[in-house]
Design a protein around this motif. Sequence first.
Motif, PDB file in Angstrom:
ATOM      1  N   VAL A  68       0.843  -1.196   0.000  1.00  0.00           N
ATOM      2  CA  VAL A  68       0.000   0.000   0.000  1.00  0.00           C
ATOM      3  C   VAL A  68       0.877   1.244   0.000  1.00  0.00           C
ATOM      4  O   VAL A  68       1.906   1.298   0.682  1.00  0.00           O
ATOM      5  CB  VAL A  68      -0.940   0.015   1.227  1.00  0.00           C
ATOM      6  CG1 VAL A  68      -1.734   1.315   1.281  1.00  0.00           C
ATOM      7  CG2 VAL A  68      -1.891  -1.173   1.191  1.00  0.00           C
ATOM      8  N   GLN A  69       0.461   2.265  -0.761  1.00  0.00           N
ATOM      9  CA  GLN A  69       1.158   3.555  -0.772  1.00  0.00           C
ATOM     10  C   GLN A  69       0.126   4.684  -0.734  1.00  0.00           C
ATOM     11  O   GLN A  69      -0.861   4.660  -1.465  1.00  0.00           O
ATOM     12  CB  GLN A  69       2.025   3.707  -2.027  1.00  0.00           C
ATOM     13  CG  GLN A  69       2.788   5.029  -2.074  1.00  0.00           C
ATOM     14  CD  GLN A  69       3.513   5.243  -3.389  1.00  0.00           C
ATOM     15  OE1 GLN A  69       2.991   4.923  -4.454  1.00  0.00           O
ATOM     16  NE2 GLN A  69       4.726   5.776  -3.319  1.00  0.00           N
ATOM     17  N   ARG A  70       0.366   5.665   0.126  1.00  0.00           N
ATOM     18  CA  ARG A  70      -0.529   6.822   0.186  1.00  0.00           C
ATOM     19  C   ARG A  70      -0.350   7.698  -1.044  1.00  0.00           C
ATOM     20  O   ARG A  70       0.768   8.002  -1.460  1.00  0.00           O
ATOM     21  CB  ARG A  70      -0.231   7.638   1.450  1.00  0.00           C
ATOM     22  CG  ARG A  70      -1.076   8.907   1.555  1.00  0.00           C
ATOM     23  CD  ARG A  70      -0.767   9.685   2.821  1.00  0.00           C
ATOM     24  NE  ARG A  70       0.624  10.117   2.886  1.00  0.00           N
ATOM     25  CZ  ARG A  70       1.099  11.198   2.272  1.00  0.00           C
ATOM     26  NH1 ARG A  70       0.305  11.954   1.535  1.00  0.00           N
ATOM     27  NH2 ARG A  70       2.374  11.535   2.407  1.00  0.00           N
ATOM     28  N   ARG A  99       3.188  -9.816  -6.134  1.00  0.00           N
ATOM     29  CA  ARG A  99       3.712 -10.384  -7.387  1.00  0.00           C
ATOM     30  C   ARG A  99       4.191  -9.299  -8.344  1.00  0.00           C
ATOM     31  O   ARG A  99       5.031  -9.547  -9.218  1.00  0.00           O
ATOM     32  CB  ARG A  99       2.646 -11.250  -8.081  1.00  0.00           C
ATOM     33  CG  ARG A  99       1.421 -10.485  -8.551  1.00  0.00           C
ATOM     34  CD  ARG A  99       0.629 -11.254  -9.605  1.00  0.00           C
ATOM     35  NE  ARG A  99       0.228 -12.556  -9.174  1.00  0.00           N
ATOM     36  CZ  ARG A  99      -0.901 -12.849  -8.515  1.00  0.00           C
ATOM     37  NH1 ARG A  99      -1.717 -11.859  -8.188  1.00  0.00           N
ATOM     38  NH2 ARG A  99      -1.202 -14.072  -8.184  1.00  0.00           N
ATOM     39  N   TYR A 100       3.649  -8.066  -8.203  1.00  0.00           N
ATOM     40  CA  TYR A 100       4.020  -6.980  -9.104  1.00  0.00           C
ATOM     41  C   TYR A 100       5.024  -6.005  -8.483  1.00  0.00           C
ATOM     42  O   TYR A 100       5.429  -5.050  -9.143  1.00  0.00           O
ATOM     43  CB  TYR A 100       2.767  -6.185  -9.511  1.00  0.00           C
ATOM     44  CG  TYR A 100       1.803  -6.953 -10.374  1.00  0.00           C
ATOM     45  CD1 TYR A 100       2.215  -7.584 -11.542  1.00  0.00           C
ATOM     46  CD2 TYR A 100       0.456  -7.048 -10.023  1.00  0.00           C
ATOM     47  CE1 TYR A 100       1.328  -8.287 -12.333  1.00  0.00           C
ATOM     48  CE2 TYR A 100      -0.440  -7.755 -10.806  1.00  0.00           C
ATOM     49  CZ  TYR A 100       0.005  -8.367 -11.954  1.00  0.00           C
ATOM     50  OH  TYR A 100      -0.880  -9.057 -12.744  1.00  0.00           O
ATOM     51  N   HIS A 101       5.409  -6.244  -7.235  1.00  0.00           N
ATOM     52  CA  HIS A 101       6.173  -5.225  -6.519  1.00  0.00           C
ATOM     53  C   HIS A 101       7.489  -4.886  -7.214  1.00  0.00           C
ATOM     54  O   HIS A 101       7.885  -3.714  -7.281  1.00  0.00           O
ATOM     55  CB  HIS A 101       6.435  -5.689  -5.083  1.00  0.00           C
ATOM     56  CG  HIS A 101       7.071  -4.637  -4.231  1.00  0.00           C
ATOM     57  ND1 HIS A 101       6.448  -3.442  -3.924  1.00  0.00           N
ATOM     58  CD2 HIS A 101       8.301  -4.579  -3.648  1.00  0.00           C
ATOM     59  CE1 HIS A 101       7.245  -2.709  -3.175  1.00  0.00           C
ATOM     60  NE2 HIS A 101       8.372  -3.361  -2.993  1.00  0.00           N
ATOM     61  N   ASN A 102       8.186  -5.882  -7.715  1.00  0.00           N
ATOM     62  CA  ASN A 102       9.485  -5.651  -8.348  1.00  0.00           C
ATOM     63  C   ASN A 102       9.434  -5.647  -9.866  1.00  0.00           C
ATOM     64  O   ASN A 102      10.472  -5.595 -10.521  1.00  0.00           O
ATOM     65  CB  ASN A 102      10.482  -6.716  -7.874  1.00  0.00           C
ATOM     66  CG  ASN A 102      10.817  -6.574  -6.398  1.00  0.00           C
ATOM     67  OD1 ASN A 102      11.070  -5.477  -5.921  1.00  0.00           O
ATOM     68  ND2 ASN A 102      10.786  -7.679  -5.664  1.00  0.00           N
ATOM     69  N   ASP A 103       8.243  -5.699 -10.424  1.00  0.00           N
ATOM     70  CA  ASP A 103       8.097  -5.638 -11.877  1.00  0.00           C
ATOM     71  C   ASP A 103       8.369  -4.202 -12.330  1.00  0.00           C
ATOM     72  O   ASP A 103       7.700  -3.270 -11.880  1.00  0.00           O
ATOM     73  CB  ASP A 103       6.685  -6.064 -12.270  1.00  0.00           C
ATOM     74  CG  ASP A 103       6.446  -5.921 -13.758  1.00  0.00           C
ATOM     75  OD1 ASP A 103       7.199  -6.533 -14.529  1.00  0.00           O
ATOM     76  OD2 ASP A 103       5.517  -5.185 -14.143  1.00  0.00           O
ATOM     77  N   PRO A 104       9.346  -3.977 -13.215  1.00  0.00           N
ATOM     78  CA  PRO A 104       9.726  -2.593 -13.563  1.00  0.00           C
ATOM     79  C   PRO A 104       8.612  -1.805 -14.229  1.00  0.00           C
ATOM     80  O   PRO A 104       8.470  -0.606 -13.984  1.00  0.00           O
ATOM     81  CB  PRO A 104      10.924  -2.785 -14.499  1.00  0.00           C
ATOM     82  CG  PRO A 104      10.835  -4.199 -14.979  1.00  0.00           C
ATOM     83  CD  PRO A 104      10.202  -4.975 -13.881  1.00  0.00           C
ATOM     84  N   ALA A 105       7.807  -2.449 -15.078  1.00  0.00           N
ATOM     85  CA  ALA A 105       6.707  -1.732 -15.732  1.00  0.00           C
ATOM     86  C   ALA A 105       5.645  -1.329 -14.714  1.00  0.00           C
ATOM     87  O   ALA A 105       5.092  -0.225 -14.773  1.00  0.00           O
ATOM     88  CB  ALA A 105       6.099  -2.603 -16.829  1.00  0.00           C
ATOM     89  N   HIS A 106       5.366  -2.223 -13.785  1.00  0.00           N
ATOM     90  CA  HIS A 106       4.370  -1.906 -12.762  1.00  0.00           C
ATOM     91  C   HIS A 106       4.882  -0.812 -11.828  1.00  0.00           C
ATOM     92  O   HIS A 106       4.116   0.076 -11.415  1.00  0.00           O
ATOM     93  CB  HIS A 106       4.035  -3.170 -11.971  1.00  0.00           C
ATOM     94  CG  HIS A 106       2.800  -3.064 -11.145  1.00  0.00           C
ATOM     95  ND1 HIS A 106       2.796  -2.494  -9.890  1.00  0.00           N
ATOM     96  CD2 HIS A 106       1.515  -3.441 -11.394  1.00  0.00           C
ATOM     97  CE1 HIS A 106       1.557  -2.540  -9.396  1.00  0.00           C
ATOM     98  NE2 HIS A 106       0.769  -3.107 -10.292  1.00  0.00           N
ATOM     99  N   ARG A 137       3.075   2.809 -10.979  1.00  0.00           N
ATOM    100  CA  ARG A 137       2.823   3.350  -9.640  1.00  0.00           C
ATOM    101  C   ARG A 137       3.443   4.732  -9.482  1.00  0.00           C
ATOM    102  O   ARG A 137       2.828   5.646  -8.913  1.00  0.00           O
ATOM    103  CB  ARG A 137       3.377   2.397  -8.569  1.00  0.00           C
ATOM    104  CG  ARG A 137       2.778   0.998  -8.625  1.00  0.00           C
ATOM    105  CD  ARG A 137       3.113   0.190  -7.387  1.00  0.00           C
ATOM    106  NE  ARG A 137       4.511   0.077  -7.060  1.00  0.00           N
ATOM    107  CZ  ARG A 137       5.306  -0.945  -7.402  1.00  0.00           C
ATOM    108  NH1 ARG A 137       4.822  -1.948  -8.130  1.00  0.00           N
ATOM    109  NH2 ARG A 137       6.566  -0.982  -7.016  1.00  0.00           N
ATOM    110  N   GLN A 138       4.651   4.894  -9.961  1.00  0.00           N
ATOM    111  CA  GLN A 138       5.328   6.181  -9.843  1.00  0.00           C
ATOM    112  C   GLN A 138       4.612   7.253 -10.666  1.00  0.00           C
ATOM    113  O   GLN A 138       4.493   8.409 -10.230  1.00  0.00           O
ATOM    114  CB  GLN A 138       6.779   6.043 -10.301  1.00  0.00           C
ATOM    115  CG  GLN A 138       7.629   5.177  -9.375  1.00  0.00           C
ATOM    116  CD  GLN A 138       8.999   4.847  -9.955  1.00  0.00           C
ATOM    117  OE1 GLN A 138       9.255   5.045 -11.154  1.00  0.00           O
ATOM    118  NE2 GLN A 138       9.890   4.334  -9.122  1.00  0.00           N
ATOM    119  N   THR A 139       4.130   6.872 -11.852  1.00  0.00           N
ATOM    120  CA  THR A 139       3.423   7.825 -12.708  1.00  0.00           C
ATOM    121  C   THR A 139       2.110   8.246 -12.078  1.00  0.00           C
ATOM    122  O   THR A 139       1.745   9.428 -12.101  1.00  0.00           O
ATOM    123  CB  THR A 139       3.181   7.203 -14.094  1.00  0.00           C
ATOM    124  OG1 THR A 139       4.423   6.791 -14.672  1.00  0.00           O
ATOM    125  CG2 THR A 139       2.513   8.205 -15.030  1.00  0.00           C
TER     126      THR A 139
END
Length: 308
Positions: free
Chosen positions: A161-163, A279-286, A290-292
Motif C-alpha cells: 500500500v502507498q498513500r 507479485r508486481y512489486h518488483n516488476d519494472p513496468a508496474h 505506480r510512480q506515474t
Amino acid sequence: MPLPDMNLLVALDALLDEGSVVGAAQRMNLSPAAMSRTLGRIREALGDPILVRAGRGLVPTPRALALREQVSHLVEQAGQVFRSAESVDLANLDRAFNIRTNDLFIALYGAQLLRMMHEQAPRTVLRFVPEGGQDDDAVLRDGRTDLLISSSIDLGPEIKVQRLFHTLYIGLARREHPIFDGPITPERFAAYPQISVSRRGRANGPIDAELALHKVQRHVALITPSFHSAMFSLPDSDLILPMPANILASVNKLDLPLRAFDIPLPMERVTVMQAWHPRYHNDPAHRWLRQTLKACCQMEMGEEGQWV
C-alpha cells in the motif's frame, strides 16, 4: 535427489489463488481436465488433498493454507530470475494496465494519467475497472488487477500500500438549499435528509459517530454506489451529500446549481491509497505505473500531499 517439477509449483500457486480448478486452468491457459490431472500430481507429491469439496466449491486444507504464502513467494522469486528488475523499454512497452477505482477518481485523474503514461510509453493501454462486490484483496490476488485505488482499503497483510494524498469531507447541496439561510451547526446539518455513498450499501460512517457526540442523528434517505450519481439527486431536492473535497473540481466542471460548505464537525482527513499484490512489486513496468500515478496525483496537491 531429483529436482521437483517447478510447473507444479506454478500450478499450485494458481490453484490456491483461484480456489478453483476451472479458474486456475483459465489463468494457465490449460483445459480443466489438464488442470485436474495436475492437481492429482500435486496431491501425490505433497501427500495432501490440497483442495477438498465443500458444497459446490472447493476449500483449501490446513496444509494448503500453511503453504499459500511460501508458494506465492517462491513463484514470484522464480519469475524475477527471467525478467530484469532494473529497467523497462517504455517506448516499446505494449501492455494494458487494469486499475480498479471509483468513477470520480477516473473523472479527476484518468485523462491526465493517460497523457503522462503516453509521454513515455505510447503503446500502453489504461483500463479502469469499476468497483464491485468482490473483496479488494481477492481482486488483487487474482492477478487481473494491477492497482486498487480507494480511501477504504481493508486488505491482507501481504498487500503493498502507498498513500497518494489526503483530503477532507465537505458538504454539497443545491444552491438555494435552506441550510444556507443561517449558520451551519451540527443540529442544522443533521436536520436535512442526506446521501450515503457506499458500494457496500452502508448508511453509517465517521460522520454519524461525530454527530452522536452532539446528541443528534442524521437521516440517510438515499444510498448510492458512486458520488457521480449522487450529485444529480441534489438540484431538485433538499438532500445533502457529504463528499471528499478533491471531488469539487469535477463538480464545478458539470456546471450544476450546487454549492459546497464546510461540515461543522471535526472530521478526520481521508487518505486515498494505491494498493497492489506482491507479485508486481518488483516488476519494472508496474513500478513505473505506480510512480506515474503518484506523480499525477501530486500535481494537484500541496507540498504535504494534502488537497488544497
